[in-house]
Design a protein around this motif. Structure first.
Motif, mmCIF file in Angstrom:
data_model
loop_
_atom_site.group_PDB
_atom_site.id
_atom_site.type_symbol
_atom_site.label_atom_id
_atom_site.label_comp_id
_atom_site.label_asym_id
_atom_site.label_seq_id
_atom_site.Cartn_x
_atom_site.Cartn_y
_atom_site.Cartn_z
ATOM 1 N N ARG A 109 -7.553 0.759 2.629
ATOM 2 C CA ARG A 109 -7.702 1.654 1.480
ATOM 3 C C ARG A 109 -7.630 0.875 0.164
ATOM 4 N NH1 ARG A 109 -5.370 5.061 5.268
ATOM 5 N NH2 ARG A 109 -6.043 7.249 5.197
ATOM 6 N N SER A 110 -8.452 1.271 -0.784
ATOM 7 C CA SER A 110 -8.402 0.658 -2.103
ATOM 8 C C SER A 110 -7.276 1.286 -2.921
ATOM 9 C CB SER A 110 -9.737 0.822 -2.824
ATOM 10 O OG SER A 110 -10.038 2.202 -2.970
ATOM 11 N N THR A 111 -6.776 0.553 -3.886
ATOM 12 C CA THR A 111 -5.645 0.997 -4.697
ATOM 13 C C THR A 111 -5.994 0.832 -6.167
ATOM 14 O OG1 THR A 111 -4.060 0.374 -2.979
ATOM 15 C CG2 THR A 111 -3.199 0.629 -5.209
ATOM 16 N N TRP A 137 -2.068 0.323 -9.717
ATOM 17 C CA TRP A 137 -0.819 -0.075 -9.045
ATOM 18 C C TRP A 137 0.302 -0.281 -10.044
ATOM 19 C CZ3 TRP A 137 2.352 -4.284 -9.599
ATOM 20 C CH2 TRP A 137 3.345 -4.444 -8.617
ATOM 21 N N LEU A 163 -1.023 -5.643 -0.208
ATOM 22 C CA LEU A 163 -2.217 -5.501 -1.027
ATOM 23 C C LEU A 163 -2.871 -6.852 -1.251
ATOM 24 C CD1 LEU A 163 -1.133 -2.904 -3.743
ATOM 25 C CD2 LEU A 163 -2.405 -2.527 -1.624
ATOM 26 N N HIS A 212 0.017 4.088 1.170
ATOM 27 C CA HIS A 212 -0.226 4.887 2.369
ATOM 28 C C HIS A 212 0.525 4.358 3.580
ATOM 29 C CE1 HIS A 212 -2.259 7.223 5.419
ATOM 30 N NE2 HIS A 212 -2.635 6.115 6.027
ATOM 31 N N CYS A 244 0.836 -1.194 0.000
ATOM 32 C CA CYS A 244 0.000 0.000 0.000
ATOM 33 C C CYS A 244 0.877 1.254 0.000
ATOM 34 C CB CYS A 244 -0.902 -0.020 1.230
ATOM 35 S SG CYS A 244 -1.862 1.470 1.507
ATOM 36 N N HIS A 257 -7.040 -3.836 -2.386
ATOM 37 C CA HIS A 257 -7.107 -3.019 -1.185
ATOM 38 C C HIS A 257 -6.054 -3.488 -0.203
ATOM 39 C CE1 HIS A 257 -9.647 -6.347 0.435
ATOM 40 N NE2 HIS A 257 -9.040 -6.011 1.556
ATOM 41 N N CYS A 258 -5.740 -2.614 0.765
ATOM 42 C CA CYS A 258 -4.689 -2.898 1.744
ATOM 43 C C CYS A 258 -5.219 -3.787 2.851
ATOM 44 C CB CYS A 258 -4.158 -1.585 2.323
ATOM 45 S SG CYS A 258 -2.896 -1.811 3.599
#
Length: 714
Positions: free
Chosen positions: A463-465, A468, A448, A443, A441, A457-458
Motif C-alpha cells: 500500500r502507498s502512504t 506520513w 515503509l 495498515h 505502514c 509504500h509498504c
C-alpha cells in the motif's frame, strides 16, 4: 528450567503446536487391498511380503509411502530402516505380457514390512537392498515427518538432510564398544548462576529441565555446555549440542575432551569429510557414542536415549537450513524435546525473541546470573552518537571519533584491540529524522520504502502512504539510515603504523589471536578469540546494522555487538567497548546495561501488539505474479489468515551468483506474506502444502517457493 512432569501442551505458543505435529499419523496411500505372492515367477517372502517404502523424490504430490513386493532372496536384508532401490515412475506398477516394465531405479528407505498391501493391483518388487545397515529408525522417521509438515515440505527432502550419504567403507568398520556412564561433573563456573548447579543436578538425576540460558560474557560457555552434557551422560542418557559454525564446535569438542576424555562424544561437521562424518554418525546410531556436537545438520543426529538437546546462539543465521524445506535448528530441537521429553537448553550471550517467548509461555525457565555477577565480568560500554560525531573534529577529519582513538591507544598498551566493521550491502530503511523511530505502514506495520524517492509504500502489503507522520514525535521528516562499512585495515594501519593489523572475515576467518598488542579488524560473527581477552573493542558504523529493512534489525545488531563485546575483558580488568550508534536507541541502551533479556521481552511485547512473529505464524509465497496469485487462490487458508501483498521483489544483482529464493535475472517476481494467529500455524502449513502439491500434480511449470517462518520479512 521446568519440571520434567510439566506438559508442554500447557504453554500458549510454540512447542504445543510442534507437539501436535509429532503426533500426526503418518499418511499412506489408501486404495483396495491385494496380496502379492509371486513376481516374474519368483517366490516372495513367506512372511510380511510387502515393503512400504519412502522414495527419494522430494516433490510434494508424491509425499507418501509406496508398497513393493519383497523377493525371497531379499527377505533377510529387507528390514525396516535400510536403504533400498526400487523401480519408480511410469509403468513401474503395471504388468505387460506378464512382466513389469517401465520406471527408473531410484533410492529409498524401507520403513515397514507388512502382510498386506493397500494397492489393488500387482506390485513391483524391490530391485535391491543397498545396505543391510538400518539407518532410518522409527524415531527419526517420526521427527522427519513432523518437520516436513511444520515447514510445508516433503518427507524425502527432510530425510536427505537427516541421513548422510552412504559410505560402504565406513559401514564395514565396526563401531567401538560403548563406554560406561561417567561420574557427574562438578558445577564449576555454573555456580556463577543461582540455578546453575540445580540444573546440572536435575540432568544427572535423570530429569528433563528446560531452560533459556543467558550466558555471561567470556570464554566459559563451552566448558559450561560440556558440563551439562557430562551430567546428562552420567544419568545413562545421550546429549546433542548444535552450534552455528565449526569454530564453536571445536571449542565445545575441546571442552568435552578435557572434561570427559576421549571416546565419549563425536564431532559432526562438514570439515570432517563424507566418510569420517558417516562413520561417526553410524557410531551414534549404533549406540557406541551417546553425545554429539555439531553444526546445523547434527540437529537430526540419532542419539540413543536422548536426555538433553542444546542449541547455542540460536539467532545466528547459520542455524537456518538453506535447503528444502528450510527448517531452523531451534525448531527441530524443540520438536525433539517435546516428543522425547528431553531436557532443553537454549544458550547465548544475547537473547532472541523466540527464546523470550519460551520463557514467557512457561515452557522453559530462565537461567541467568544476577546483576552483581554481570557487572564483574562485562566490559564497560561507552557510546558515540550522531551529535558527538558532528562536534568531533577528529571524526570529521579521520572518520574515527576521539573517544575511539583514545580507547584504542589505551587498549594497545595491554593487549589486542578488536574493531568490528559491518559487512557491506545492507539495504537502508526509513526512520523519523527527529527521534529515529522506524517508519511503518499504518495498515500492517510493515516497513515503509521509497525506491523511487517520490512515493512511500509498504514493503509487506504494497500500500502507498501519503502524509506520513511519526507516531512517537509527530515529525513528518524522514531519513535514510545509511552508513556503510568505512573503516578498513589499511586506514587503521596508517593511523597506528607501529601496531600489527590482522583481519578476519568471509574469505579468511581467524580462530584465535595472541594476547599481544595488535589491531584485529573483523566482520560480525568472524571475531577471533584473543588469549586473555581483548583489552578493548570498537563497534563501528552501528547504523549499518540498525538500518536494515528487517523486523530483526535491532535484535540482530544487539546480538552481533554482544558477541564481540563478550570477547573483551571485564570492567575490573580495564576492558572497554565503544559503540558508534545513537545512545538513545533501544538496542544501544540494552548493550550499555548488558540486558539482552529485557530487550527481547520489550521486542516480544511490541510484536504481540502488532501481530508479528513469533507471536503470529507467517509464511512467504514467492514466484511470478500469476503463479503466486494462482496458489493463494487455490489454497484453503485458515479463516483467520491474513494475506499481505503481494509486493515486487527487488531485481538481483547480475554480477553475483543467484541466491535461493531470488528471481532469475530479467524476471519479475512477487512475494506475498500470509499471517495467522497462534494455533493456526499447522493449518496454514497444511493448506499451502496441499495447494502446492495440487499444482505440481497438474504439471504446473511456474515455480512457486513457500517458506514457513521466513527469517527476513523486512
Amino acid at each position: 528450567m521446568s519440571s520434567e512432569n510439566e506438559h508442554p501442551e500447557r504453554s500458549q505458543a510454540g512447542p504445543p503446536e510442534q507437539l501436535a505435529l509429532i503426533r500426526e499419523t503418518v499418511r499412506t496411500t489408501k486404495v483396495p487391498r491385494a496380496k502379492p505372492r509371486t513376481w516374474r515367477g519368483a517366490a516372495l517372502a513367506k512372511e510380511l511380503p510387502v515393503a512400504r517404502v519412502v522414495v527419494n523424490k522430494g516433490v510434494l504430490h508424491l509425499d507418501q509411502f509406496f508398497d513393493y513386493a519383497v523377493p525371497e532372496e531379499l527377505d533377510a536384508a529387507a528390514q525396516p530402516g535400510v536403504r533400498v532401490r526400487v523401480r519408480f515412475g511410469a509403468g513401474a506398477h503395471h504388468v505387460r505380457d506378464g512382466r513389469r516394465e517401465g520406471g527408473r531405479l531410484i533410492d529409498g528407505f524401507l520403513v515397514e514390512r507388512r502382510a498386506e498391501s493397500d494397492y489393488s493391483g500387482p506390485l513391483a518388487a524391490l530391485a535391491d537392498v543397498v545396505s543391510p545397515e538400518p539407518v532410518l529408525s522409527a524415531e527419526l522417521l517420526g521427527l522427519a515427518r513432523a518437520v516436513a509438515d511444520r515447514y510445508a515440505g516433503s518427507l524425502a527432502d527432510v530425510l536427505q538432510l537427516a541421513v548422510p550419504p552412504r559410505s560402504a567403507k565406513a559401514e564395514a568398520k565396526p563401531s567401538p564398544e560403548p563406554l560406561p556412564p561417567p561420574a557427574a561433573p562438578e558445577p564449576g563456573t555454573w555456580q556463577r548462576y543461582p540455578k546453575g548447579a540445580a540444573f546440572l543436578r536435575a540432568l544427572a538425576d535423570g530429569g528433563s529441565p528446560r531452560a533459556v540460558w543467558t550466558a555471561l560474557p567470556g570464554p566459559h560457555w563451552a566448558e559450561e555446555t560440556a558440563r551439562a552434557v557430562g551430567a546428562t551422560l552420567a544419568s545413562g542418557r545421550g546429549a546433542l549440542v548444535v552450534v552455528p559454525d565449526g569454530r564453536a564446535a571445536a571449542r565445545v569438542d575441546h571442552a568435552l575432551t578435557a572434561l570427559l576424555g576421549e571416546g565419549r562424544h563425536v564431532l559432526l561437521t562438514a570439515e570432517a569429510g563424507p566418510e569420517k562424518r558417516y562413520r561417526q554418525w553410524l557410531a551414534v546410531r549404533r549406540g557406541s557414542v551417546r553425545a554429539v556436537v555439531g553444526t546445523r545438520a547434527a540437529m537430526f543426529a540419532p542419539v540413543r536415549d536422548l536426555g538433553l538437546v542444546v542449541i547455542w546462539d540460536d539467532g545466528d543465521s547459520s542455524h537456518s537450513e538453506p535447503h528444502a524445506p528450510l527448517p531452523h535448528a531451534r525448531e527441530v530441537l524443540l520438536l525433539r524435546a517435546a516428543h522425547d521429553r528431553t531436557g532443553f537448553l537454549l544458550g547465548s550471550t544475547s537473547c532472541t525473541v523466540e527464546a523470550a517467548q519460551l520463557v514467557e509461555s512457561g515452557w522453559a525457565l530462565p537461567l541467568s546470573a544476577n546483576r552483581e555477577q554481570v557487572r564483574i565480568v562485562a566490559p564497560l560500554v561507552r557510546t558515540v552518537g550522531d551529535g558527538d560525531l558532528a562536534r568531533d573534529e577528529a571524526a570529521r577529519a579521520a572518520r574515527l571519533p576521539s573517544l575511539a582513538w583514545q580507547t584504542v591507544r589505551d587498549g594497545l598498551k595491554s593487549g589486542p584491540v578488536l574493531v568490528q566493521v559491518p559487512r557491506r550491502g545492507y539495504v537502508p530503511r526509513l526512520a523519523c529524522e527527529r527521534c529515529r523511530t522506524p517508519a511503518r505502514c499504518a495498515h500492517c506495520a510493515g516497513p515503509l520504502e521509497a525506491p523511487d524517492e517520490r512515493e512511500l509504500h509498504c514493503g509487506w502489503c504494497g500500500r502507498s502512504t501519503d502524509g506520513w507522520h511519526c507516531a512517537e514525535c509527530g515529525s513528518a521528516r524522514l531519513r535514510a539510515q545509511i552508513v556503510g562499512a568505512r573503516r578498513t585495515a589499511e586506514e587503521l594501519g596508517r593511523a597506528f603504523p607501529a601496531v600489527p593489523v590482522r583481519t578476519s572475515g568471509r574469505d579468511h576467518v581467524l580462530d584465535s589471536v595472541p594476547g599481544r598488542p595488535a589491531l584485529v579488524v573483523s566482520t560480525p560473527g568472524a571475531e577471533p578469540v584473543a588469549d586473555g581477552g581483548y583489552a578493548a573493542a570498537l563497534l563501528l558504523d552501528g547504523w549499518a546494522m540498525l538500518g536494515r529493512p528487517d523486523l530483526r534489525a535491532g535484535e540482530e545488531a544487539l546480538r552481533r555487538w554482544m558477541g564481540a563485546a563478550s570477547l573483551v575483558r571485564g570492567q575490573g580488568e580495564g576492558g572497554t567497548v565503544v559503540v558508534v550508534a545513537e545512545p538513545t536507541l533501544r538496542p544501544v541502551q540494552a548493550l550499555v546495561r548488558w540486558d539482552p533479556v529485557g530487550h527481547a521481552l520489550r521486542e516480544l511485547a511490541e510484536r504481540a501488539e502488532l501481530g508479528f512473529p513469533p507471536v503470529s505464524r507467517m509464511a512467504a509465497v514467492t514466484g511470478r505474479p500469476e503463479a503466486v496469485a494462482a496458489l493463494l487462490s487455490a489454497a484453503a487458508l485458515p479463516a483467520d489468515a491474513e494475506v499481505l501483498g503481494p509486493v515486487p521483489l527487488p531485481a538481483p544483482d547480475p554480477a553475483r551468483p543467484r541466491r535461493p529464493g531470488e528471481p532469475p535475472v530479467g524476471e519479475q517476481w512477487e512475494r506475498a506474506l500470509v499471517r495467522v494467529p497462534p494455533g493456526s500455524g499447522a493449518a496454514l502449513a497444511a493448506a499451502l502444502k496441499a495447494a502446492q502439491a495440487s499444482r505440481l500434480a497438474r504439471g504446473a511449470a511456474e515455480p512457486v517457493r513457500i517458506r514457513v517462518d521466513p527469517p527476513d520479512i523486512g
